[in-house]
Design a protein around this motif. Structure first.
Motif, PDB file in Angstrom:
ATOM      1  N   GLY A 125      44.299  28.458  42.177  1.00 27.16           N
ATOM      2  CA  GLY A 125      43.190  27.614  41.761  1.00 27.16           C
ATOM      3  C   GLY A 125      41.845  28.159  42.204  1.00 27.16           C
ATOM      4  N   LYS A 126      41.850  29.038  43.217  1.00 30.71           N
ATOM      5  CA  LYS A 126      40.609  29.585  43.760  1.00 30.71           C
ATOM      6  C   LYS A 126      40.502  31.101  43.626  1.00 30.71           C
ATOM      7  CE  LYS A 126      40.444  26.010  47.382  1.00 30.71           C
ATOM      8  NZ  LYS A 126      40.415  25.788  48.852  1.00 30.71           N
ATOM      9  N   HIS A 127      41.651  31.779  43.486  1.00 29.14           N
ATOM     10  CA  HIS A 127      41.661  33.240  43.529  1.00 29.14           C
ATOM     11  C   HIS A 127      42.346  33.807  42.285  1.00 29.14           C
ATOM     12  CE1 HIS A 127      40.455  32.884  47.750  1.00 29.14           C
ATOM     13  NE2 HIS A 127      41.396  31.950  47.859  1.00 29.14           N
ATOM     14  N   GLU A 128      41.958  35.041  41.932  1.00 29.06           N
ATOM     15  CA  GLU A 128      42.494  35.682  40.736  1.00 29.06           C
ATOM     16  C   GLU A 128      43.726  36.531  41.008  1.00 29.06           C
ATOM     17  OE1 GLU A 128      39.100  36.805  37.773  1.00 29.06           O
ATOM     18  OE2 GLU A 128      38.429  37.336  39.804  1.00 29.06           O
ATOM     19  N   ALA A 179      44.326  45.730  35.066  1.00 21.08           N
ATOM     20  CA  ALA A 179      44.701  46.665  36.131  1.00 21.08           C
ATOM     21  C   ALA A 179      45.718  47.684  35.620  1.00 21.08           C
ATOM     22  CB  ALA A 179      45.260  45.911  37.329  1.00 21.08           C
ATOM     23  N   TYR A 180      46.709  47.211  34.874  1.00 22.63           N
ATOM     24  CA  TYR A 180      47.717  48.135  34.348  1.00 22.63           C
ATOM     25  C   TYR A 180      47.150  49.014  33.236  1.00 22.63           C
ATOM     26  CZ  TYR A 180      51.950  46.957  36.907  1.00 22.63           C
ATOM     27  OH  TYR A 180      52.907  46.836  37.893  1.00 22.63           O
ATOM     28  N   GLN A 181      46.223  48.491  32.456  1.00 25.50           N
ATOM     29  CA  GLN A 181      45.604  49.327  31.426  1.00 25.50           C
ATOM     30  C   GLN A 181      44.861  50.493  32.063  1.00 25.50           C
ATOM     31  OE1 GLN A 181      43.257  46.572  29.094  1.00 25.50           O
ATOM     32  NE2 GLN A 181      44.972  46.051  27.749  1.00 25.50           N
ATOM     33  N   ARG A 182      44.176  50.228  33.173  1.00 27.28           N
ATOM     34  CA  ARG A 182      43.491  51.307  33.886  1.00 27.28           C
ATOM     35  C   ARG A 182      44.498  52.259  34.533  1.00 27.28           C
ATOM     36  NH1 ARG A 182      38.596  48.124  37.151  1.00 27.28           N
ATOM     37  NH2 ARG A 182      37.810  46.916  35.365  1.00 27.28           N
ATOM     38  N   VAL A 197      48.753  47.729  42.474  1.00 30.50           N
ATOM     39  CA  VAL A 197      48.117  48.179  41.231  1.00 30.50           C
ATOM     40  C   VAL A 197      46.734  47.552  41.101  1.00 30.50           C
ATOM     41  CG1 VAL A 197      48.281  48.200  38.713  1.00 30.50           C
ATOM     42  CG2 VAL A 197      50.332  48.546  40.098  1.00 30.50           C
ATOM     43  N   VAL A 198      46.649  46.259  41.388  1.00 27.27           N
ATOM     44  CA  VAL A 198      45.354  45.575  41.302  1.00 27.27           C
ATOM     45  C   VAL A 198      44.386  46.142  42.333  1.00 27.27           C
ATOM     46  CG1 VAL A 198      44.179  43.357  41.643  1.00 27.27           C
ATOM     47  CG2 VAL A 198      46.294  43.464  40.307  1.00 27.27           C
ATOM     48  N   ARG A 199      44.861  46.347  43.543  1.00 26.90           N
ATOM     49  CA  ARG A 199      43.980  46.851  44.594  1.00 26.90           C
ATOM     50  C   ARG A 199      43.448  48.236  44.261  1.00 26.90           C
ATOM     51  NH1 ARG A 199      43.760  50.004  49.023  1.00 26.90           N
ATOM     52  NH2 ARG A 199      42.499  49.278  50.772  1.00 26.90           N
ATOM     53  N   TYR A 201      43.279  49.807  41.173  1.00 30.48           N
ATOM     54  CA  TYR A 201      42.568  50.012  39.904  1.00 30.48           C
ATOM     55  C   TYR A 201      41.552  48.920  39.584  1.00 30.48           C
ATOM     56  CZ  TYR A 201      45.935  53.711  39.342  1.00 30.48           C
ATOM     57  OH  TYR A 201      46.677  54.854  39.537  1.00 30.48           O
ATOM     58  N   MET A 202      41.568  47.835  40.348  1.00 29.50           N
ATOM     59  CA  MET A 202      40.531  46.808  40.210  1.00 29.50           C
ATOM     60  C   MET A 202      40.071  46.396  41.610  1.00 29.50           C
ATOM     61  SD  MET A 202      41.729  44.474  36.974  1.00 29.50           S
ATOM     62  CE  MET A 202      40.051  43.855  36.773  1.00 29.50           C
ATOM     63  N   PRO A 203      39.471  47.337  42.353  1.00 26.47           N
ATOM     64  CA  PRO A 203      39.087  47.054  43.742  1.00 26.47           C
ATOM     65  C   PRO A 203      38.074  45.937  43.884  1.00 26.47           C
ATOM     66  CG  PRO A 203      38.114  49.115  42.969  1.00 26.47           C
ATOM     67  CD  PRO A 203      39.094  48.695  41.923  1.00 26.47           C
ATOM     68  N   GLU A 204      37.426  45.580  42.788  1.00 32.17           N
ATOM     69  CA  GLU A 204      36.466  44.476  42.843  1.00 32.17           C
ATOM     70  C   GLU A 204      37.153  43.119  42.983  1.00 32.17           C
ATOM     71  OE1 GLU A 204      37.267  45.232  38.396  1.00 32.17           O
ATOM     72  OE2 GLU A 204      37.171  46.369  40.275  1.00 32.17           O
ATOM     73  N   ILE A 205      38.462  43.067  42.742  1.00 30.12           N
ATOM     74  CA  ILE A 205      39.228  41.818  42.861  1.00 30.12           C
ATOM     75  C   ILE A 205      39.888  41.762  44.235  1.00 30.12           C
ATOM     76  CG2 ILE A 205      41.152  40.468  41.933  1.00 30.12           C
ATOM     77  CD1 ILE A 205      38.809  40.610  40.032  1.00 30.12           C
TER      78      ILE A 205
END
Length: 225
Positions: A125-128, A179-182, A197-199, A201-205
């Motif tokens: 509810g608060k985080h992606e 993230a997986y597309q990147r 994978v998220v960390r 390729y999407m370090p902003e998350i």
């Protein structure tokens, strides 16, 4: 919408059995049945999908027919690597709204509790991006292997900063999709879990951590059963 993805695409080579560990019997049911049951009973889970190795799809279909889970909506084919299973699951929900949450769980963790699942849903509810872990009670060594094959301690991280990762790992659909597309554009891409994978390729998350439980163990070797 909260969709639980049960990842059961492995063939269980480390167990040394002809039957993958997720289909072994544990307390009167198969391991994967315990895992599906855990998500079936949580009100916040709207739908369940299971990713299975193609060789075991018919076996999983037989189990599903006998159990008649109300929330089980998809049986998806997995691949040789774990991340192929995640990719196939993501692909199955690409046309869902962006506020859809995917909660990915290893089928080989049959003891996941309703409390862990509820806490993950609350965190979404608060985080992606949300991971589950427990603080390490052991000192962790970073090991260097030399050309001779001998191993030596290279670094000792501060123990209070070390946590052992568990599942489920949960994400807003656009986050894990992008993230997986990147990652797939990277010729050196390797992955052991979806939070990684998220960390990478999407370090902003930022990935929020829900504290798990020691009982939420992963079955890897015969001794674990």
């Amino acid at each position: 919408m909260n969709i639980a993805i049960i990842l059961a695409g492995g063939t269980g080579k480390r167990m040394g059995n002809d039957i993958p560990k997720q289909f072994l019997e544990l307390d009167g049911k198969t391991v994967i049945e315990h895992s599906i049951d855990a998500f079936e009973q949580v009100d916040g889970i709207d739908e369940i999908a299971v990713v299975v190795h193609p060789s075991w799809m018919e076996h999983m279909e037989h189990i599903a027919t006998n159990r008649e889970w109300k929330k089980l909506s998809h049986l998806l084919e997995g691949g040789e690597e774990r991340y192929f299973s995640s990719l196939n699951a993501i692909a199955a929900y690409l046309d869902y709204p962006d506020d859809t949450n995917l909660i990915l769980h290893d089928a080989a963790r049959p003891w996941v509790s309703p409390d862990i699942i509820k806490n993950v849903l609350e965190a979404l509810g608060k985080h992606e991006a949300v991971g589950v872990g427990v603080p390490s009670t052991d000192t962790v060594w970073e090991v260097r292997r030399e050309l001779s094959g001998e191993r030596f301690v290279a670094r000792i991280p501060e123990r209070k900063l070390m946590w052992r990762a568990q599942t489920p790992q949960a994400f807003r659909l656009p986050v894990i999709r992008d993230a997986y597309q990147r990652a797939l554009q990277d010729p050196n891409f390797t992955a052991t879990d979806d939070c990684g994978v998220v960390r990478q390729y999407m370090p902003e998350i930022k990935t929020y951590i829900v504290e798990g439980e020691e009982q939420n163990k992963k079955i890897t070797f015969k001794e674990d059963l």
